[in-house]
Design an enzyme around this catalytic site. Structure first.
Site, PDB file in Angstrom:
ATOM      1  N   SER A   1       3.308  -1.874  10.330  1.00  0.00           N
ATOM      2  CA  SER A   1       4.615  -2.036  10.454  1.00  0.00           C
ATOM      3  C   SER A   1       5.239  -3.273  10.235  1.00  0.00           C
ATOM      4  CB  SER A   1       5.023  -1.419  11.828  1.00  0.00           C
ATOM      5  OG  SER A   1       4.530   0.011  12.116  1.00  0.00           O
TER       6      SER A   1
ATOM      7  N   ASN B   1       0.960  -1.312   0.068  1.00  0.00           N
ATOM      8  CA  ASN B   1      -0.053   0.051  -0.093  1.00  0.00           C
ATOM      9  C   ASN B   1       0.823   1.069   0.119  1.00  0.00           C
ATOM     10  OD1 ASN B   1      -1.839   2.075   0.590  1.00  0.00           O
ATOM     11  ND2 ASN B   1      -2.169   1.379   2.513  1.00  0.00           N
ATOM     12  N   TRP B   2       1.038   1.864  -1.243  1.00  0.00           N
ATOM     13  CA  TRP B   2       1.851   2.999  -1.283  1.00  0.00           C
ATOM     14  C   TRP B   2       1.292   4.141  -0.852  1.00  0.00           C
ATOM     15  CZ3 TRP B   2       4.368   2.716  -6.964  1.00  0.00           C
ATOM     16  CH2 TRP B   2       4.726   1.502  -7.043  1.00  0.00           C
ATOM     17  N   LYS B   3       0.080   4.283  -0.188  1.00  0.00           N
ATOM     18  CA  LYS B   3      -0.404   5.330   0.321  1.00  0.00           C
ATOM     19  C   LYS B   3      -0.164   6.883  -0.750  1.00  0.00           C
ATOM     20  CE  LYS B   3      -0.122   3.414   4.840  1.00  0.00           C
ATOM     21  NZ  LYS B   3       0.126   3.609   6.253  1.00  0.00           N
TER      22      LYS B   3
ATOM     23  N   GLU C   1      -6.918   5.090   7.739  1.00  0.00           N
ATOM     24  CA  GLU C   1      -6.748   6.483   7.527  1.00  0.00           C
ATOM     25  C   GLU C   1      -8.126   6.950   6.571  1.00  0.00           C
ATOM     26  OE1 GLU C   1      -3.126   5.846   5.442  1.00  0.00           O
ATOM     27  OE2 GLU C   1      -2.048   5.317   7.253  1.00  0.00           O
TER      28      GLU C   1
ATOM     29  N   GLU D   1      -5.608  -4.827  10.442  1.00  0.00           N
ATOM     30  CA  GLU D   1      -4.503  -3.498  10.640  1.00  0.00           C
ATOM     31  C   GLU D   1      -4.738  -2.861  11.940  1.00  0.00           C
ATOM     32  OE1 GLU D   1      -2.453  -2.550   6.780  1.00  0.00           O
ATOM     33  OE2 GLU D   1      -4.226  -1.314   7.162  1.00  0.00           O
TER      34      GLU D   1
ATOM     35  N   GLY E   1       2.715  -0.981   4.127  1.00  0.00           N
ATOM     36  CA  GLY E   1       2.988   0.433   3.878  1.00  0.00           C
ATOM     37  C   GLY E   1       4.462   0.660   3.805  1.00  0.00           C
ATOM     38  N   GLY E   2       4.857   1.440   4.758  1.00  0.00           N
ATOM     39  CA  GLY E   2       6.515   1.776   4.536  1.00  0.00           C
ATOM     40  C   GLY E   2       7.149   1.027   4.001  1.00  0.00           C
TER      41      GLY E   2
ATOM     42  N   GLY F   1       2.315   2.479  10.559  1.00  0.00           N
ATOM     43  CA  GLY F   1       3.011   3.605  10.512  1.00  0.00           C
ATOM     44  C   GLY F   1       3.842   4.112  11.576  1.00  0.00           C
TER      45      GLY F   1
ATOM     46  N   HIS G   1      -9.626   1.450   4.690  1.00  0.00           N
ATOM     47  CA  HIS G   1      -8.224   1.628   5.413  1.00  0.00           C
ATOM     48  C   HIS G   1      -8.531   2.653   6.590  1.00  0.00           C
ATOM     49  CE1 HIS G   1      -4.135   2.795   6.388  1.00  0.00           C
ATOM     50  NE2 HIS G   1      -3.789   1.860   5.888  1.00  0.00           N
TER      51      HIS G   1
HETATM   52  P1  PGA Z   1       2.520   0.565   7.381  1.00  0.00           P
HETATM   53  O1  PGA Z   1       1.254   0.778   6.939  1.00  0.00           O
HETATM   54  O2  PGA Z   1       3.100  -0.663   7.021  1.00  0.00           O
HETATM   55  O3  PGA Z   1       3.470   1.566   7.021  1.00  0.00           O
HETATM   56  O4  PGA Z   1       2.355   0.463   9.022  1.00  0.00           O
HETATM   57  C1  PGA Z   1       0.336  -0.347   6.664  1.00  0.00           C
HETATM   58  C2  PGA Z   1      -1.038   0.050   6.266  1.00  0.00           C
HETATM   59  O5  PGA Z   1      -1.337   1.057   6.532  1.00  0.00           O
HETATM   60  O6  PGA Z   1      -1.410  -0.633   5.374  1.00  0.00           O
END
Ligand code: PGA
Length: 257
Positions: free
Chosen positions: A216, A9-11, A100, A170, A237-238, A176, A98
């Site tokens: 994470s 997930n590149w956001k 967010e 999640e 994500g990251g 993050g 998600h």
């Molecule tokens: P993260 O994000 O790996 O940076 O914690 C995961 C996500 O939000 O899908």
């Protein structure tokens, strides 16, 4: 045997240049032995078509997904994008719900449910995110929250359609933040989610549904997490923004299951 699925997930990262570089890093790291892992990347909307064409030109088995969609197919929804448009751009998957989007854009389970139904009826496979906040965990409301999210999001989704659905657990406090859930905490929630899917759809669907962990996950902690019996993959994500880290997680996944 359940599918193993690693998805990036590149956001809001991935300009056209960055997409070219990142895909350029993934392609040479792809190995045929990864064939037992389903792999996808979800760039921002503007980079979806580019990512799709770069990957299909190189014949690499990495699919492309989107990070959001709308439930309607067309009309006066300024700023939104339909599931059919995403399919047209080359998407196989779409991330929905998600945290967010729930927190920043006030998305409700009801709205997420509509998106899931729209995705399924247009041939897009939804990755449905659920997870508790730090506060909810402290108040020991984790399972209650997961139950409400699962029931709300999956309303009217049939057992047949569940074969196209991935669930991503999640925990919001782990996203993050570098604070990964311990394998035990994650396993506990994954096993709860599977039991709830069983209550809703029966044993066969529950045994087959792929439940990813997200929060994470990285090349150092992926192995322990992916060895848990109910963790079938990761939503990353990251660490998905670094080709080496992402493909290391894919390699670990291909050996773990
Ligand atoms: P993260 O994000 O790996 O940076 O914690 C995961 C996500 O939000 O899908």
């Amino acid at each position: 045997m359940r599918r193993t699925f690693i998805c990036g997930n590149w956001k809001m990262n991935g300009s056209l240049d960055e997409t070219m570089n990142l895909i350029g890093g993934l392609v040479p790291r792809y190995q045929d032995s990864f064939v037992n892992v389903e792999i996808a990347v979800c760039p921002p909307f503007t980079s979806i078509a580019l990512a799709h064409s770069l990957l299909s030109d190189r014949g690499v088995r990495i699919a492309v997904g989107a990070q959001n969609c709308h439930d309607q197919q067309k009309g006066a929804y300024t700023g939104e994008i339909s599931t059919r448009m995403l399919v047209e751009a080359g998407c196989t998957y779409v991330i929905v719900g998600h945290s967010e989007r729930r927190a920043i854009f006030s998305e409700t389970n009801e709205f997420i449910n509509k998106k899931i139904l729209a995705a399924l009826s247009n041939g897009l496979k939804p990755i449905v995110c659920v997870g508790e906040t730090h506060e909810e965990r402290e108040l020991q409301r984790t399972f209650e929250v997961l139950l409400e999210q699962l029931r709300g999001c999956l309303r009217d989704v049939t057992a047949q359609q569940m074969h196209q659905v991935t669930i991503a657990y999640e925990p919001v406090w782990a996203i993050g933040t570098g604070k990964t859930a311990t394998p035990e905490i994650a396993q506990d929630s994954h096993s709860f989610i599977r039991s709830e899917i069983e209550a809703l759809y029966g044993k066969e669907v529950a045994n087959n549904v792929c439940i990813q962990y997200g929060g994470s996950m990285n090349a150092s902690n992926a192995e322990q997490l992916l060895h848990q019996p109910d963790i079938d993959g990761g939503l990353i994500g990251g660490a998905a923004l670094d080709a080496e880290s992402f493909m290391t997680i894919v390699r670990i996944a291909s050996q773990a299951h």
